[in-house]
Design a protein around this motif. Structure first.
Motif, PDB file in Angstrom:
ATOM      1  N   GLU A 154      -4.443   2.900  -8.961  1.00 25.19           N
ATOM      2  CA  GLU A 154      -5.052   2.021  -9.959  1.00 25.19           C
ATOM      3  C   GLU A 154      -4.089   0.950 -10.469  1.00 25.19           C
ATOM      4  O   GLU A 154      -4.449   0.127 -11.304  1.00 25.19           O
ATOM      5  N   ALA A 155      -2.861   0.964  -9.963  1.00 25.11           N
ATOM      6  CA  ALA A 155      -1.849   0.004 -10.420  1.00 25.11           C
ATOM      7  C   ALA A 155      -2.193  -1.410  -9.956  1.00 25.11           C
ATOM      8  O   ALA A 155      -2.826  -1.602  -8.910  1.00 25.11           O
ATOM      9  N   THR A 156      -1.761  -2.389 -10.729  1.00 27.59           N
ATOM     10  CA  THR A 156      -2.009  -3.793 -10.384  1.00 27.59           C
ATOM     11  C   THR A 156      -0.887  -4.322  -9.500  1.00 27.59           C
ATOM     12  O   THR A 156       0.158  -3.688  -9.344  1.00 27.59           O
ATOM     13  N   GLN A 157      -1.119  -5.518  -8.933  1.00 27.88           N
ATOM     14  CA  GLN A 157      -0.099  -6.172  -8.110  1.00 27.88           C
ATOM     15  C   GLN A 157       1.169  -6.413  -8.927  1.00 27.88           C
ATOM     16  O   GLN A 157       2.282  -6.223  -8.428  1.00 27.88           O
TER      17      GLN A 157
ATOM     18  N   ILE B 204       8.796   5.189  -9.039  1.00 28.27           N
ATOM     19  CA  ILE B 204       8.756   4.489 -10.328  1.00 28.27           C
ATOM     20  C   ILE B 204       7.313   4.219 -10.740  1.00 28.27           C
ATOM     21  O   ILE B 204       6.923   4.422 -11.900  1.00 28.27           O
ATOM     22  N   LEU B 205       6.503   3.772  -9.797  1.00 28.49           N
ATOM     23  CA  LEU B 205       5.103   3.471 -10.082  1.00 28.49           C
ATOM     24  C   LEU B 205       4.338   4.738 -10.471  1.00 28.49           C
ATOM     25  O   LEU B 205       3.394   4.683 -11.249  1.00 28.49           O
ATOM     26  N   ARG B 206       4.775   5.867  -9.971  1.00 29.39           N
ATOM     27  CA  ARG B 206       4.131   7.142 -10.303  1.00 29.39           C
ATOM     28  C   ARG B 206       4.392   7.514 -11.754  1.00 29.39           C
ATOM     29  O   ARG B 206       3.617   8.232 -12.381  1.00 29.39           O
ATOM     30  N   ASN B 207       5.527   7.039 -12.292  1.00 30.92           N
ATOM     31  CA  ASN B 207       5.911   7.293 -13.683  1.00 30.92           C
ATOM     32  C   ASN B 207       5.900   8.792 -14.015  1.00 30.92           C
ATOM     33  O   ASN B 207       5.193   9.244 -14.926  1.00 30.92           O
ATOM     34  N   PRO B 208       6.710   9.569 -13.277  1.00 31.95           N
ATOM     35  CA  PRO B 208       6.678  11.028 -13.445  1.00 31.95           C
ATOM     36  C   PRO B 208       7.518  11.496 -14.623  1.00 31.95           C
ATOM     37  O   PRO B 208       8.398  10.785 -15.106  1.00 31.95           O
TER      38      PRO B 208
ATOM     39  N   ASN C 186       0.819  -1.224   0.000  1.00 36.57           N
ATOM     40  CA  ASN C 186       0.000   0.000   0.000  1.00 36.57           C
ATOM     41  C   ASN C 186       0.845   1.263   0.000  1.00 36.57           C
ATOM     42  O   ASN C 186       0.436   2.294  -0.530  1.00 36.57           O
ATOM     43  N   ASN C 187       2.035   1.181   0.598  1.00 40.20           N
ATOM     44  CA  ASN C 187       2.928   2.339   0.575  1.00 40.20           C
ATOM     45  C   ASN C 187       3.449   2.608  -0.831  1.00 40.20           C
ATOM     46  O   ASN C 187       3.580   3.762  -1.236  1.00 40.20           O
ATOM     47  N   ILE C 188       3.735   1.552  -1.566  1.00 34.22           N
ATOM     48  CA  ILE C 188       4.180   1.721  -2.959  1.00 34.22           C
ATOM     49  C   ILE C 188       2.988   2.147  -3.829  1.00 34.22           C
ATOM     50  O   ILE C 188       3.087   3.046  -4.662  1.00 34.22           O
ATOM     51  N   LEU C 189       1.849   1.500  -3.588  1.00 35.20           N
ATOM     52  CA  LEU C 189       0.638   1.726  -4.388  1.00 35.20           C
ATOM     53  C   LEU C 189       0.095   3.148  -4.230  1.00 35.20           C
ATOM     54  O   LEU C 189      -0.673   3.617  -5.073  1.00 35.20           O
TER      55      LEU C 189
END
Length: 580
Positions: A441-444, A492-496, A433-436
């Motif tokens: 809306e990102a998947t596992q 990275i997950l944010r893709n800025p 959840n901290n990464i998410l």
């Protein structure tokens, strides 16, 4: 005295629930009407029985009516309590939610200058008061007021002399209540300030448990809290003494008035001026009105205290929020990530005489890396914070793809920026959840890919609950290097389009730094990156290096250019090489 404006916050939080208010009011009227009719039944029964008519049908019908009204009043009360409780809960929840929401929308300047524990304590105390005012006060005081007025009318109908005497006693009771309550409310403000400070300090200390333990300051903090508690006891005792003084006066007036009216009633019965049934009815209505006024006296105290506390919590709305929506905003479509500072000057609003940044000019093409170095307190973090509009320049402009960032909606702007600071902020939640949090809306699978790129998948898999492992308060269960890599995975997950690294590796050991640096190189690919660096070895590949001194750029260029100039950068680089 209570002013109409004092009820403003309560009206504001109740306004969305008009239908529930009307339903509650209907049952309030039904409940109190049933209780007002009962003394009339008492009177009729007593007068009929004393005349020898115990076996008359009317007595049994009156007894049946008594039972129906008593049970019906209980049912009406039950419905009223359920609805008033629902209204109280919704209003208190609205207060907390709107206050916290406003708090989250306030600029960083506010959060850096206020103890959030103190602010939250204001909300918490106001939340408790608004709940009790609505649940036990608003739908009690008004019914009690109506009940006492109607009871007085019926007392006047029985005997106007008794009614006038009773009215004088009650006016004296109300006057004493208001007179004695005013200084208590003024004192309550001091009590509120103290406990806001007290709990603010506790909230400030608790998240810093590592600092307390590492400095062996548990006993110091305990003694400090006990000292504050003793100081708080003095405030509490002073408040209790003031209330007890008020209660003493209220109880004395009520006792004297009831005994006096009881004696007069007996006198009237002995002179055949009123019947025994009327006397019973008189006592019932006096008791009903006295209880109503007594309850109002207690609720008035609570009401004044609560309105003062709620009004104090509303001060947060006087603070201006950030400008999230910009008139005529320019939407960022397929942004590239070009950043340009044009003649930027900055000083804090509370001190415009001291400029933190002066005449800052530089440009970073999309996908390039700029490093910012300098001593502590020279304005490096302030400079990069301007990009996210945490602070607003006092002069000049910052361009994102050629558009002034002040012409871009704040959410649109920040959605294109990711920050990895030195001090990582993690929620007491799972690693997943901290990464998410960067992209809900990102998947596992996407979370795992980001974790692998950030070099944290391996250590996450070693935890018993893997990605569902809780990280503890502020990520206390993770090492500094692990927290940094989780933060990088989030970035990275944010893709800025723009990545800001604020001394992201300065607190790490060599092994952790190597892992984090590898992760950073992955996330920096094809992104405009601004790096605040302490270790110059990590920025030698930067396309542009800026040296900041006293808020100004004194040197700029790539590593080789700055080394050739032989200035501050070269001296710092050589000094760090020697230290290594």
């Amino acid at each position: 005295m209570i002013n109409k404006s004092d009820f403003g916050p309560i009206i504001k939080y109740l306004r969305p629930y008009k239908k529930d208010i009307w339903v509650t009011c209907v049952f309030v009227i039904l409940e109190n009407s049933s209780y007002l009719i009962l003394p009339l039944i008492y009177s009729k029964i007593v007068d009929t029985v004393t005349k020898g008519g115990f076996f008359e049908t009317s007595v049994y019908l009156l007894l049946l009516g008594w039972a129906v009204l008593q049970i019906g009043g209980g049912l009406f009360m039950r419905v009223r309590v359920v609805h008033s409780n629902k209204l109280a809960y919704r209003a208190s929840a609205n207060l907390i939610n709107s206050s916290v929401n406003h708090l989250m929308h306030l600029p960083m300047f506010f959060h850096k200058n206020k103890k959030i524990g103190e602010v939250i304590q204001k909300f918490s105390r106001a939340d408790n008061f608004i709940y009790s005012i609505i649940d036990y006060g608003l739908f009690s005081i008004i019914p009690y007021l109506l009940t006492s007025l109607l009871a007085f009318v019926l007392i006047f109908w029985i005997n106007w002399i008794l009614a006038i005497i009773y009215l004088l006693f009650m006016l004296f009771y109300i006057g004493i209540t208001i007179f004695k309550t005013n200084p208590i409310v003024a004192y309550q403000k001091k009590v509120n300030k103290f406990f806001e400070k007290y709990y603010g300090n506790i909230f400030d200390r608790t998240p810093n448990i590592v600092a307390i333990k590492s400095n062996a300051r548990e006993d110091f903090e305990n003694k400090r809290n006990i000292k504050l508690m003793d100081e708080g006891l003095k405030f509490s005792q002073g408040q209790v003494l003031m209330w007890m003084n008020l209660y003493y006066w209220q109880n004395s007036i009520m006792t004297i008035s009831f005994i006096g009216l009881f004696a007069l009633g007996i006198y009237l019965v002995s002179g055949d001026n009123i019947t025994i049934g009327q006397f019973v009815m008189l006592l019932a209505y006096i008791n009903l009105a006295s209880n109503a006024i007594s309850m109002m006296g207690g609720q008035y105290k609570r009401l004044r205290e609560g309105l003062t506390t709620i009004k104090r919590s509303e001060e947060i709305f006087e603070e201006a929020t950030e400008a999230y929506e910009v008139k005529g905003a320019i939407e960022l479509r397929n942004p590239k990530g070009d950043i340009e500072f044009k003649n930027i000057h900055f000083s804090y609003e509370d001190d415009r005489t001291e400029e933190i940044l002066k005449n800052i000019n530089f440009k970073v093409p999309a996908g390039k890396m700029v490093a910012i170095i300098g001593k502590s307190g020279e304005g490096k973090s302030t400079l990069v914070n301007l990009i996210s509009r945490y602070n607003i320049p006092s002069k000049g402009s910052i361009l994102f793809d050629g558009v002034d960032i002040e012409k871009i909606n704040l959410k649109d702007l920040r959605n294109n920026i990711a920050i990895v600071p030195q001090e990582i902020s993690l929620f007491n939640d799972s690693i997943k959840n901290n990464i998410l949090y960067a992209n809900l809306e990102a998947t596992q699978e996407e979370v795992i890919v980001a974790a692998k790129l950030a070099n944290c998948h391996e250590f996450i898999e070693k935890f018993p609950k893997k990605y569902n492992q809780l990280v503890g308060e502020k990520g206390i269960r993770l090492s500094t290097g692990q927290k940094q890599r989780v933060a990088i995975a989030r970035a990275i997950l944010r893709n800025p389009k723009i990545l800001i690294l604020d001394e992201a590796t300065s607190a790490l050991d060599s092994e952790s730094e190597m892992l984090v640096q590898g992760a950073l190189e992955e996330v920096m690919k094809n992104r405009t990156t601004l790096v605040i660096a302490h270790r110059l070895s990590t920025i030698r590949k930067a396309d542009l290096i800026l040296v900041i001194e006293k808020g100004e750029i004194t040197e700029s260029g790539n590593h080789q250019e700055l080394m050739n100039k032989g200035g501050i950068y070269k001296k710092l680089s050589e000094l760090q090489t020697i230290q290594i």
